[in-house]
Design an enzyme around this catalytic site. Structure first.
Site: not given
Length: 255
Positions: A111, A2
């Site tokens: 994302e 992430c």
């Protein structure tokens, strides 16, 4: 993954979710980036009077893990993620997996879906949040790095796993999410070895998250308002063959 996330819950909501003492007031953060200070939660050896659970404490750590044996951080790659499949045996994370497992409060993450370069299509950002809203806990690892002059800095990394079906069309990785009923087991580094919590390092259930396309405002760290999470209209993505898993060294890159 992430590489960016958000924490927009109130201190009271975070304190209640993680069973913490009251936190000092702090602003909502919509665009948390690597090298910035992040809130982390760790078990303390002290215990609350009348409680069977370890007392948990919250503090700030630098997002960017530095193993204790590193001499010069400037010559070491930025480790913002730790791959759950290899962290137990990886030299950089082995000690932290055994002794310093943490939780990282969040309300969602960003994302990017990155089409092949030859297509000329720009990456599309997504805001990934729990369908039911509220606070979530990423699994993390912590290390306190000491410099030659004696100064110390707490550092942290977010653990990742293979993406579930909800996220896979965007990216092949996602953060490990620890459920509240598993907090004690994950944080218990005194009596539970890494192999005893390996089952917690798995993709969250398929219907836990929803992914909303957002503008490219999130690309700039200086953009920090709630408009970063405003959905935008995009064309549905074309189906692509599954991406091959990256080698272990991928955890040393930003995305």
């Amino acid at each position: 993954m992430c590489g960016r996330y958000a924490l927009t819950a109130t201190p009271k909501e975070i304190s209640e979710f993680f069973d913490l003492a009251d936190l000092d007031d702090f602003p909502a953060r919509y665009n948390i980036a690597p090298t910035q200070p992040i809130l982390v939660v760790m078990s303390s050896e002290r215990r609350e009077p009348g409680s069977n659970l370890p007392e948990r404490r919250a503090f700030l750590a630098r997002w960017g893990f530095i193993p204790g044996w590193v001499k010069d951080p400037k010559e070491f790659p930025l480790l913002i993620n730790a791959r759950s499949e290899t962290a137990i045996g990886k030299a950089s994370f082995r000690a932290a997996m055994r002794h310093r497992r943490i939780l990282i409060p969040a309300t969602g993450f960003y994302e990017w879906r990155r089409p092949p370069k030859e297509t000329g299509v720009k990456p599309q950002a997504y805001w990934v949040r729990p369908k039911k809203g509220g606070v979530i806990a990423f699994a993390g690892l912590m290390e306190t790095w000491s410099s030659a002059d004696g100064s110390e800095v707490d550092t942290a990394a977010i653990m990742t796993t293979g993406a579930n079906a909800t996220i896979r069309h965007i990216h092949e990785r996602m953060p490990v999410v620890i459920a509240p009923e598993d907090f004690e087991r994950w944080l218990d580094c005194k009596t539970r070895e890494p192999r005893e919590v390996a089952d917690l390092m798995r993709p969250v259930q398929e219907d836990f998250f929803e992914a909303l396309p957002v503008s490219d405002l999130v690309n700039k760290v200086s953009n920090m308002g709630p408009d970063l999470q405003k959905p935008v209209a995009v064309s549905p993505p074309e189906e692509e063959p599954p991406k091959k898993a990256k080698p272990d060294s991928s955890q040393m890159s930003l995305f």
